[in-house]
Design a protein around this motif. Structure first.
Motif, PDB file in Angstrom:
ATOM      1  N   THR A 104       0.851  -1.184   0.000  1.00  0.00           N
ATOM      2  CA  THR A 104       0.000   0.000   0.000  1.00  0.00           C
ATOM      3  C   THR A 104       0.890   1.239   0.000  1.00  0.00           C
ATOM      4  O   THR A 104       2.095   1.144   0.162  1.00  0.00           O
ATOM      5  N   GLY A 105       0.271   2.382  -0.160  1.00  0.00           N
ATOM      6  CA  GLY A 105       1.013   3.635  -0.096  1.00  0.00           C
ATOM      7  C   GLY A 105       1.485   4.087  -1.460  1.00  0.00           C
ATOM      8  O   GLY A 105       0.786   3.947  -2.459  1.00  0.00           O
ATOM      9  N   HIS A 106       2.699   4.594  -1.508  1.00  0.00           N
ATOM     10  CA  HIS A 106       3.261   5.181  -2.725  1.00  0.00           C
ATOM     11  C   HIS A 106       3.963   4.094  -3.543  1.00  0.00           C
ATOM     12  O   HIS A 106       5.190   3.997  -3.557  1.00  0.00           O
ATOM     13  N   VAL A 107       3.172   3.266  -4.216  1.00  0.00           N
ATOM     14  CA  VAL A 107       3.702   2.169  -5.023  1.00  0.00           C
ATOM     15  C   VAL A 107       3.657   2.585  -6.493  1.00  0.00           C
ATOM     16  O   VAL A 107       2.613   3.015  -6.991  1.00  0.00           O
ATOM     17  N   LEU A 108       4.776   2.438  -7.177  1.00  0.00           N
ATOM     18  CA  LEU A 108       4.875   2.807  -8.587  1.00  0.00           C
ATOM     19  C   LEU A 108       4.858   1.562  -9.469  1.00  0.00           C
ATOM     20  O   LEU A 108       5.359   0.503  -9.060  1.00  0.00           O
ATOM     21  N   PRO A 109       4.340   1.669 -10.686  1.00  0.00           N
ATOM     22  CA  PRO A 109       4.391   0.523 -11.605  1.00  0.00           C
ATOM     23  C   PRO A 109       5.807  -0.018 -11.801  1.00  0.00           C
ATOM     24  O   PRO A 109       5.999  -1.220 -11.962  1.00  0.00           O
ATOM     25  N   ASP A 110       6.809   0.867 -11.775  1.00  0.00           N
ATOM     26  CA  ASP A 110       8.199   0.435 -11.944  1.00  0.00           C
ATOM     27  C   ASP A 110       8.645  -0.538 -10.851  1.00  0.00           C
ATOM     28  O   ASP A 110       9.609  -1.273 -11.028  1.00  0.00           O
ATOM     29  N   GLN A 111       7.966  -0.549  -9.728  1.00  0.00           N
ATOM     30  CA  GLN A 111       8.326  -1.419  -8.613  1.00  0.00           C
ATOM     31  C   GLN A 111       7.592  -2.767  -8.654  1.00  0.00           C
ATOM     32  O   GLN A 111       7.892  -3.652  -7.855  1.00  0.00           O
ATOM     33  N   TYR A 112       6.685  -2.922  -9.583  1.00  0.00           N
ATOM     34  CA  TYR A 112       5.807  -4.094  -9.616  1.00  0.00           C
ATOM     35  C   TYR A 112       6.578  -5.404  -9.690  1.00  0.00           C
ATOM     36  O   TYR A 112       6.350  -6.327  -8.897  1.00  0.00           O
ATOM     37  N   ALA A 113       7.507  -5.530 -10.612  1.00  0.00           N
ATOM     38  CA  ALA A 113       8.250  -6.785 -10.770  1.00  0.00           C
ATOM     39  C   ALA A 113       9.018  -7.132  -9.502  1.00  0.00           C
ATOM     40  O   ALA A 113       9.007  -8.288  -9.057  1.00  0.00           O
ATOM     41  N   MET A 114       9.656  -6.159  -8.885  1.00  0.00           N
ATOM     42  CA  MET A 114      10.426  -6.431  -7.673  1.00  0.00           C
ATOM     43  C   MET A 114       9.504  -6.785  -6.507  1.00  0.00           C
ATOM     44  O   MET A 114       9.828  -7.665  -5.706  1.00  0.00           O
ATOM     45  N   LEU A 115       8.367  -6.140  -6.416  1.00  0.00           N
ATOM     46  CA  LEU A 115       7.422  -6.490  -5.356  1.00  0.00           C
ATOM     47  C   LEU A 115       6.956  -7.937  -5.507  1.00  0.00           C
ATOM     48  O   LEU A 115       6.868  -8.678  -4.524  1.00  0.00           O
TER      49      LEU A 115
END
Length: 165
Positions: A104-115
Protein backbone atom coordinates in the motif's frame (compact mmCIF):
# COMPACT_ATOMS: atom_id res chain seq x y z
CA UNK A 1 -9.41 1.32 -3.59
CA UNK A 2 -9.12 -1.55 -6.04
CA UNK A 3 -6.39 -4.16 -5.81
CA UNK A 4 -4.04 -5.43 -8.46
CA UNK A 5 -3.65 -9.20 -8.19
CA UNK A 6 -1.91 -11.36 -10.80
CA UNK A 7 -2.16 -8.48 -13.27
CA UNK A 8 -5.94 -8.07 -12.83
CA UNK A 9 -7.96 -5.48 -10.95
CA UNK A 10 -10.33 -6.74 -8.27
CA UNK A 11 -12.38 -5.13 -5.52
CA UNK A 12 -11.05 -5.02 -1.97
CA UNK A 13 -13.14 -7.09 0.48
CA UNK A 14 -11.09 -5.96 3.49
CA UNK A 15 -11.89 -3.04 5.83
CA UNK A 16 -9.15 -0.97 7.43
CA UNK A 17 -10.38 -0.45 11.00
CA UNK A 18 -9.36 2.46 13.23
CA UNK A 19 -8.11 1.52 16.70
CA UNK A 20 -11.23 2.67 18.56
CA UNK A 21 -13.78 1.50 15.96
CA UNK A 22 -15.72 -1.74 16.35
CA UNK A 23 -14.64 -4.62 14.14
CA UNK A 24 -16.88 -5.49 11.20
CA UNK A 25 -18.20 -9.00 10.69
CA UNK A 26 -16.06 -9.46 7.56
CA UNK A 27 -12.32 -9.29 6.89
CA UNK A 28 -10.63 -6.55 8.93
CA UNK A 29 -7.18 -4.97 8.94
CA UNK A 30 -6.07 -3.62 12.32
CA UNK A 31 -3.02 -1.64 13.43
CA UNK A 32 -0.03 -3.31 15.02
CA UNK A 33 -0.86 -1.53 18.30
CA UNK A 34 -4.40 -2.92 18.30
CA UNK A 35 -3.17 -6.40 17.39
CA UNK A 36 -0.85 -6.36 20.39
CA UNK A 37 -3.40 -4.86 22.80
CA UNK A 38 -6.31 -7.10 21.83
CA UNK A 39 -4.43 -10.28 20.88
CA UNK A 40 -6.56 -12.60 23.02
CA UNK A 41 -9.86 -11.16 21.79
CA UNK A 42 -8.75 -11.10 18.17
CA UNK A 43 -7.59 -14.73 18.38
CA UNK A 44 -11.20 -15.85 18.87
CA UNK A 45 -12.48 -13.93 15.85
CA UNK A 46 -14.34 -15.95 13.18
CA UNK A 47 -13.63 -13.59 10.26
CA UNK A 48 -10.25 -13.13 8.53
CA UNK A 49 -7.84 -10.79 10.27
CA UNK A 50 -5.05 -8.67 8.82
CA UNK A 51 -2.52 -6.23 10.21
CA UNK A 52 -1.12 -2.99 8.82
CA UNK A 53 2.63 -3.24 9.41
CA UNK A 54 4.16 0.24 9.64
CA UNK A 55 7.43 0.89 7.77
CA UNK A 56 9.45 1.20 10.98
CA UNK A 57 8.27 -2.15 12.41
CA UNK A 58 10.27 -5.35 12.13
CA UNK A 59 8.48 -8.49 10.88
CA UNK A 60 9.63 -10.24 14.08
CA UNK A 61 7.13 -8.08 15.95
CA UNK A 62 4.20 -9.87 14.33
CA UNK A 63 5.79 -13.33 14.15
CA UNK A 64 3.80 -14.63 17.19
CA UNK A 65 0.55 -13.64 15.45
CA UNK A 66 1.25 -14.88 11.91
CA UNK A 67 -0.67 -18.13 12.36
CA UNK A 68 -3.81 -16.06 13.01
CA UNK A 69 -3.31 -13.54 10.20
CA UNK A 70 -4.67 -13.92 6.69
CA UNK A 71 -3.13 -10.64 5.45
CA UNK A 72 -0.19 -8.37 6.20
CA UNK A 73 -0.33 -4.91 4.61
CA UNK A 74 3.03 -3.17 4.23
CA UNK A 75 3.20 0.52 3.41
CA UNK A 76 5.62 2.26 1.08
CA UNK A 77 5.64 5.87 2.35
CA UNK A 78 7.59 7.07 -0.71
CA UNK A 79 9.08 5.44 -3.77
CA UNK A 80 12.68 5.62 -2.51
CA UNK A 81 11.88 3.89 0.81
CA UNK A 82 12.85 0.22 0.49
CA UNK A 83 11.91 -0.99 3.98
CA UNK A 84 8.72 -2.63 2.70
CA UNK A 85 10.73 -4.84 0.35
CA UNK A 86 12.80 -6.07 3.30
CA UNK A 87 9.67 -6.64 5.39
CA UNK A 88 8.04 -8.67 2.61
CA UNK A 89 11.06 -10.90 2.04
CA UNK A 90 11.47 -11.47 5.77
CA UNK A 91 7.81 -12.43 6.15
CA UNK A 92 8.05 -14.97 3.33
CA UNK A 93 11.58 -16.32 3.74
CA UNK A 94 12.30 -16.11 7.47
CA UNK A 95 8.84 -16.47 8.95
CA UNK A 96 7.18 -18.69 6.33
CA UNK A 97 4.09 -16.49 6.01
CA UNK A 98 1.84 -17.91 3.28
CA UNK A 99 -1.09 -15.50 3.52
CA UNK A 100 -1.72 -12.41 1.46
CA UNK A 101 0.96 -9.70 1.54
CA UNK A 102 -0.37 -6.38 0.31
CA UNK A 103 1.67 -3.34 -0.76
CA UNK A 104 0.00 0.00 0.00
CA UNK A 105 1.01 3.63 -0.10
CA UNK A 106 3.26 5.18 -2.72
CA UNK A 107 3.70 2.17 -5.02
CA UNK A 108 4.88 2.81 -8.59
CA UNK A 109 4.39 0.52 -11.60
CA UNK A 110 8.20 0.43 -11.94
CA UNK A 111 8.33 -1.42 -8.61
CA UNK A 112 5.81 -4.09 -9.62
CA UNK A 113 8.25 -6.79 -10.77
CA UNK A 114 10.43 -6.43 -7.67
CA UNK A 115 7.42 -6.49 -5.36
CA UNK A 116 6.28 -9.74 -6.97
CA UNK A 117 9.79 -11.19 -6.64
CA UNK A 118 9.80 -10.31 -2.94
CA UNK A 119 6.48 -12.06 -2.38
CA UNK A 120 3.69 -9.48 -2.69
CA UNK A 121 0.26 -10.92 -3.47
CA UNK A 122 -1.73 -7.73 -4.05
CA UNK A 123 -1.11 -4.02 -4.56
CA UNK A 124 -3.51 -1.28 -3.59
CA UNK A 125 -3.90 0.98 -6.63
CA UNK A 126 -5.82 4.16 -7.41
CA UNK A 127 -9.23 4.16 -9.06
CA UNK A 128 -8.94 4.21 -12.84
CA UNK A 129 -5.58 2.40 -12.87
CA UNK A 130 -4.77 0.68 -16.16
CA UNK A 131 -3.46 -2.85 -15.48
CA UNK A 132 -1.65 -2.80 -18.85
CA UNK A 133 0.73 -0.12 -17.50
CA UNK A 134 1.62 -2.39 -14.60
CA UNK A 135 2.00 -5.41 -16.91
CA UNK A 136 4.45 -3.53 -19.14
CA UNK A 137 6.56 -2.63 -16.12
CA UNK A 138 6.40 -6.20 -14.81
CA UNK A 139 7.48 -7.66 -18.16
CA UNK A 140 10.15 -5.09 -19.12
CA UNK A 141 13.03 -7.02 -17.55
CA UNK A 142 12.73 -10.77 -17.14
CA UNK A 143 16.21 -11.53 -15.79
CA UNK A 144 17.36 -11.05 -12.19
CA UNK A 145 20.62 -11.71 -10.38
CA UNK A 146 19.25 -13.16 -7.16
CA UNK A 147 16.75 -15.89 -6.30
CA UNK A 148 13.30 -14.76 -5.23
CA UNK A 149 9.81 -15.93 -4.31
CA UNK A 150 8.69 -16.45 -7.90
CA UNK A 151 9.22 -19.41 -10.16
CA UNK A 152 11.78 -17.62 -12.33
CA UNK A 153 15.44 -18.54 -12.10
CA UNK A 154 18.25 -16.09 -11.38
CA UNK A 155 20.78 -15.23 -14.06
CA UNK A 156 23.56 -17.23 -12.35
CA UNK A 157 21.55 -20.47 -12.61
CA UNK A 158 20.57 -19.75 -16.19
CA UNK A 159 24.22 -19.13 -17.08
CA UNK A 160 25.29 -22.38 -15.35
CA UNK A 161 22.60 -24.32 -17.23
CA UNK A 162 23.89 -22.94 -20.57
CA UNK A 163 27.48 -23.85 -19.68
CA UNK A 164 26.46 -27.44 -18.84
CA UNK A 165 24.59 -27.91 -22.11
Amino acid sequence: MPLLEAGELRPDAWSLVEDEAPLPDGPAIVSLARLRAEAATLAGRNAPLGVALPPEAQPEEIAPFLDRLALVAVRLPKSKDGRAFTQIRALREHHGFTGEVRATGHVLPDQYAMLLRCGVSTIEVAEGTDPATWARSRDAIRIAYQAAQGADRPLSLLRRKLELA
